[in-house]
Write a protein that holds these residues in place. Structure first.
Motif, short mmCIF file in Angstrom:
data_model
loop_
_atom_site.label_atom_id
_atom_site.label_comp_id
_atom_site.label_asym_id
_atom_site.label_seq_id
_atom_site.Cartn_x
_atom_site.Cartn_y
_atom_site.Cartn_z
N LEU A 1 48.63 -19.06 57.99
CA LEU A 1 47.26 -19.14 58.51
C LEU A 1 46.23 -19.16 57.40
O LEU A 1 45.19 -19.81 57.51
CB LEU A 1 46.98 -17.97 59.46
CG LEU A 1 47.71 -17.96 60.81
CD1 LEU A 1 47.23 -16.78 61.65
CD2 LEU A 1 47.51 -19.26 61.57
N ARG A 2 46.52 -18.44 56.30
CA ARG A 2 45.57 -18.42 55.18
C ARG A 2 45.46 -19.79 54.52
O ARG A 2 44.51 -20.06 53.77
CB ARG A 2 45.98 -17.36 54.15
CG ARG A 2 45.76 -15.93 54.63
CD ARG A 2 45.63 -14.97 53.45
NE ARG A 2 46.81 -14.97 52.61
CZ ARG A 2 47.84 -14.14 52.75
NH1 ARG A 2 47.83 -13.24 53.73
NH2 ARG A 2 48.86 -14.20 51.94
N ASN A 3 46.45 -20.65 54.79
CA ASN A 3 46.39 -22.01 54.26
C ASN A 3 45.70 -22.98 55.22
O ASN A 3 45.66 -24.18 54.97
CB ASN A 3 47.80 -22.51 53.94
CG ASN A 3 48.33 -21.93 52.64
OD1 ASN A 3 48.10 -22.49 51.57
ND2 ASN A 3 49.01 -20.79 52.73
N GLY A 4 45.15 -22.45 56.32
CA GLY A 4 44.31 -23.25 57.19
C GLY A 4 45.02 -23.91 58.36
O GLY A 4 45.60 -24.98 58.21
N MET A 5 44.98 -23.26 59.54
CA MET A 5 45.47 -23.88 60.77
C MET A 5 44.26 -24.36 61.56
O MET A 5 43.32 -23.60 61.80
CB MET A 5 46.28 -22.89 61.61
CG MET A 5 46.96 -23.54 62.81
SD MET A 5 47.85 -22.37 63.86
CE MET A 5 46.57 -21.92 65.04
N PRO A 6 44.24 -25.63 61.95
CA PRO A 6 43.07 -26.14 62.66
C PRO A 6 42.90 -25.45 64.01
O PRO A 6 43.87 -24.90 64.56
CB PRO A 6 43.38 -27.64 62.85
CG PRO A 6 44.88 -27.72 62.78
CD PRO A 6 45.29 -26.66 61.80
N PRO A 7 41.69 -25.43 64.56
CA PRO A 7 41.54 -24.91 65.92
C PRO A 7 42.48 -25.68 66.84
O PRO A 7 42.66 -26.90 66.68
CB PRO A 7 40.06 -25.19 66.24
CG PRO A 7 39.63 -26.22 65.27
CD PRO A 7 40.45 -26.00 64.04
N ALA A 8 43.07 -24.98 67.80
CA ALA A 8 44.13 -25.62 68.58
C ALA A 8 44.29 -24.95 69.93
O ALA A 8 43.93 -23.78 70.12
CB ALA A 8 45.46 -25.55 67.81
N GLY A 9 44.87 -25.70 70.85
CA GLY A 9 45.33 -25.16 72.11
C GLY A 9 46.84 -25.09 72.11
O GLY A 9 47.51 -25.95 71.51
N GLY A 10 47.38 -24.05 72.73
CA GLY A 10 48.83 -23.89 72.81
C GLY A 10 49.25 -23.60 74.24
O GLY A 10 48.52 -22.93 74.99
N LEU A 11 50.42 -24.08 74.63
CA LEU A 11 50.89 -23.98 76.01
C LEU A 11 52.37 -23.64 76.04
O LEU A 11 53.16 -24.21 75.29
CB LEU A 11 50.65 -25.31 76.72
CG LEU A 11 51.35 -25.54 78.07
CD1 LEU A 11 50.78 -24.60 79.13
CD2 LEU A 11 51.21 -27.00 78.50
N GLY A 12 52.74 -22.73 76.94
CA GLY A 12 54.15 -22.46 77.21
C GLY A 12 54.43 -22.60 78.70
O GLY A 12 53.68 -22.07 79.52
N ILE A 13 55.47 -23.33 79.06
CA ILE A 13 55.87 -23.50 80.46
C ILE A 13 57.33 -23.08 80.61
O ILE A 13 58.19 -23.53 79.85
CB ILE A 13 55.70 -24.96 80.93
CG1 ILE A 13 54.23 -25.37 80.90
CG2 ILE A 13 56.26 -25.15 82.34
CD1 ILE A 13 53.98 -26.82 81.32
N GLY A 14 57.59 -22.22 81.59
CA GLY A 14 58.96 -21.85 81.91
C GLY A 14 59.61 -22.96 82.73
O GLY A 14 59.28 -23.16 83.91
N ILE A 15 60.49 -23.71 82.10
CA ILE A 15 61.07 -24.89 82.75
C ILE A 15 61.90 -24.49 83.97
O ILE A 15 61.86 -25.16 85.01
CB ILE A 15 61.92 -25.69 81.75
CG1 ILE A 15 61.04 -26.19 80.59
CG2 ILE A 15 62.61 -26.86 82.44
CD1 ILE A 15 59.88 -27.06 81.02
N ASP A 16 62.66 -23.41 83.87
CA ASP A 16 63.51 -23.01 84.98
C ASP A 16 62.66 -22.68 86.21
O ASP A 16 63.00 -23.08 87.34
CB ASP A 16 64.36 -21.80 84.58
CG ASP A 16 65.13 -22.05 83.30
OD1 ASP A 16 66.03 -22.90 83.31
OD2 ASP A 16 64.81 -21.41 82.29
N ARG A 17 61.58 -21.96 86.02
CA ARG A 17 60.73 -21.60 87.15
C ARG A 17 60.05 -22.85 87.73
O ARG A 17 59.90 -22.97 88.95
CB ARG A 17 59.67 -20.59 86.71
CG ARG A 17 60.25 -19.22 86.43
CD ARG A 17 59.14 -18.22 86.13
NE ARG A 17 59.67 -16.87 85.93
CZ ARG A 17 58.92 -15.81 85.73
NH1 ARG A 17 57.60 -15.94 85.69
NH2 ARG A 17 59.45 -14.61 85.56
#
Length: 503
Positions: A460-476
């Motif tokens: 992170l100190r090397n610079g992660m751009p602003p971002a959206g992240g998503l997790g979906i439970g495939i089984d459910r």
């Protein structure tokens, strides 16, 4: 030996005797390569090619049929014998069709092979697609090919595999003898294929991250622990995909996803299996609202892929997946379902005590969330995006600029079940370091994230751009789209206890 065991032994002995008869005829009871057969569904689609002719014989009208030559292969699931005639049903992955074997029509050798048939044997058939006098679509056998002898008798047709654990333990029998079992898992495959296609169409790159982690991070869960002999170190089966995918954002891979297995050393229930499939997606320059739009696209595309309508049954409920999905805040839903102002810590604590929840030493937001899980989640028929969670329970999430006590996070609920979780990702290395350290306080070594992932902070100190992240439970998600009430019915080989006879 019990009577049932004696009967089973007798049935197996009879099958082995027929196997020997095949061997004596010079036929391999385990079959050989069988090329150029076509799916039974494709055979049934040729019904329109059957021609019909009517002639009068001795004053009676007789209808005869002529049809295309076909070649099929599959398992015998029903047999009826009447003297020199045998009717049987053959099933493959795509469907089922009747075959007719007549002694006068197939010749002596084919008839001898037919006498060696048992239910659940696998056969190949060359014949003509026609109809019987009753109008049933049938393959009239001209050549019978023996492909596999089955030594164990199949489950009884009417009793079947009624025990869920037996079906899951002996999935091979479930698939071959339970109506709809194969179709359910084919739908799962189509859903997963659709998810990959939706993401690819939007410019996301699929990657493969490590399943063995030096530090169990990215979620609050207890990991499975293993040992690497050569390096002399403990490793953890991954509990999440998140932290490695975010490292790729730092490296310049702006849209990435992984669809793979994760492992959590926790309980088993209709909604939980220790080994399950997760989708995690990260999009540079997006936020949690970008992920809402993406989630809707993923789910609606998957519904189209399995040929379903947007209104689908789940148990006794009809779920309407027509986009856009409803969007409500955590605070609104908390107040609506409890009557308590979520910002009133004293009222929240008293409400929790009256519910029988343990509040001793817990942060007010933790208490709030336990009430939310107890009183609100089951009411969320959805699909509904629950937005803006208390920040203190979201250590990887960016805070709202105008209200740092609230995290830019949503969870998608459908029929009371959490299906997706998404953030505007925290990319401030100093705040992330502080939150990690706060979260680690008081955790035992066996709990997840009990060790600081220093390399992630360094990334992170090397610079992660602003971002959206998503997790979906495939089984459910598959459960919901296929109207399946337990997660173990959409995982081909769920984790089960040892059989008693093997302990």
């Amino acid at each position: 030996m019990s009577e049932d065991e004696a009967n089973l032994s007798a049935l197996e002995a009879a099958r082995r005797q027929k196997m020997q008869q095949l061997i004596d005829m010079g036929i391999d009871p385990w079959g050989q390569r069988f090329d150029n057969h076509i799916a039974i569904a494709d055979v049934r689609a040729q019904e329109s090619k059957i021609t019909e002719a009517t002639e009068t014989v001795d004053g009676k009208e007789t209808t005869t049929y002529n049809g295309p030559k076909v070649r099929i292969a599959g398992r015998l699931v029903l047999m009826r014998s009447a003297g020199k005639l045998i009717f049987a049903d053959v099933r493959d992955r795509t469907g089922q069709i009747q075959i007719f074997i007549g002694q006068n029509q197939v010749g002596e050798r084919n008839w001898q092979i037919a006498q060696c048939l048992d239910l659940a044997d696998i056969v190949g058939v060359d014949g003509e697609l026609k109809k019987t006098k009753t109008g049933e679509l049938t393959v009239f056998v001209e050549e019978l090919h023996f492909l596999t002898k089955t030594l164990d008798p199949p489950p009884e047709k009417h009793k079947g595999l009624t025990d869920p654990e037996l079906r899951q333990r002996m999935r091979y029998l479930d698939l071959s003898h339970t109506d709809g079992a194969i179709e359910r898992f084919v739908k799962r495959t189509e859903i997963v294929k659709s998810i990959r296609q939706t993401l690819s169409n939007q410019g996301f790159i699929e990657i493969e991250g490590p399943t063995l982690h030096a530090i169990a991070g990215g979620a609050a869960a207890r990991p499975f622990i293993t040992h690497h002999n050569a390096l002399g170190m403990e490793l953890y089966m991954r509990i999440a995909l998140e932290l490695h995918l975010k490292r790729l954002l730092v490296g310049g891979m702006e849209r990435v996803f992984e669809l793979g297995r994760v492992y959590r050393n926790e309980g088993i229930s209709p909604k939980h299996n220790p080994e399950f499939t997760m989708l995690e997606v990260y999009q540079a320059y997006g936020d949690y609202r970008s992920m809402m739009d993406l989630t809707e696209a993923i789910i609606t595309d998957a519904i189209k892929a399995i040929g379903a309508a947007f209104e689908l049954p789940y148990g006794e409920t009809l779920v309407n997946f027509t986009p856009p999905f409803q969007r409500r805040t955590y605070a609104e839903l908390f107040h609506e379902n409890t009557g308590i102002n979520p910002e009133d810590d004293a009222a929240v604590k008293l409400y929790a005590i009256n519910l029988g929840l343990d509040t001793e030493g817990k942060h007010p937001d933790v208490i709030r969330n336990e009430i939310f899980e107890e009183k609100v989640e089951d009411q969320l028929k959805g699909p509904i995006f629950v937005m803006d969670y208390p920040a203190s329970i979201c250590p990887l999430t960016k805070r709202k600029t105008d209200n740092p006590a609230v995290a830019e996070r949503f969870e998608l609920f459908i029929n009371g079940m959490e299906v997706a979780n998404a953030y505007t990702e925290l990319n401030d290395p100093d705040l992330q370091d502080k939150l990690f350290r706060t979260q680690l306080e008081g955790q035992s070594e066996e709990d997840s994230m009990a060790k600081m992932d220093h390399d992630f902070i360094r990334a992170l100190r090397n610079g992660m751009p602003p971002a959206g992240g998503l997790g979906i439970g495939i089984d459910r998600l598959v459960m919901l789209l296929t109207n399946t009430q337990t997660i173990r019915e959409i995982i081909l080989f769920p984790l089960l206890r040892h059989e008693a006879s093997q302990e």
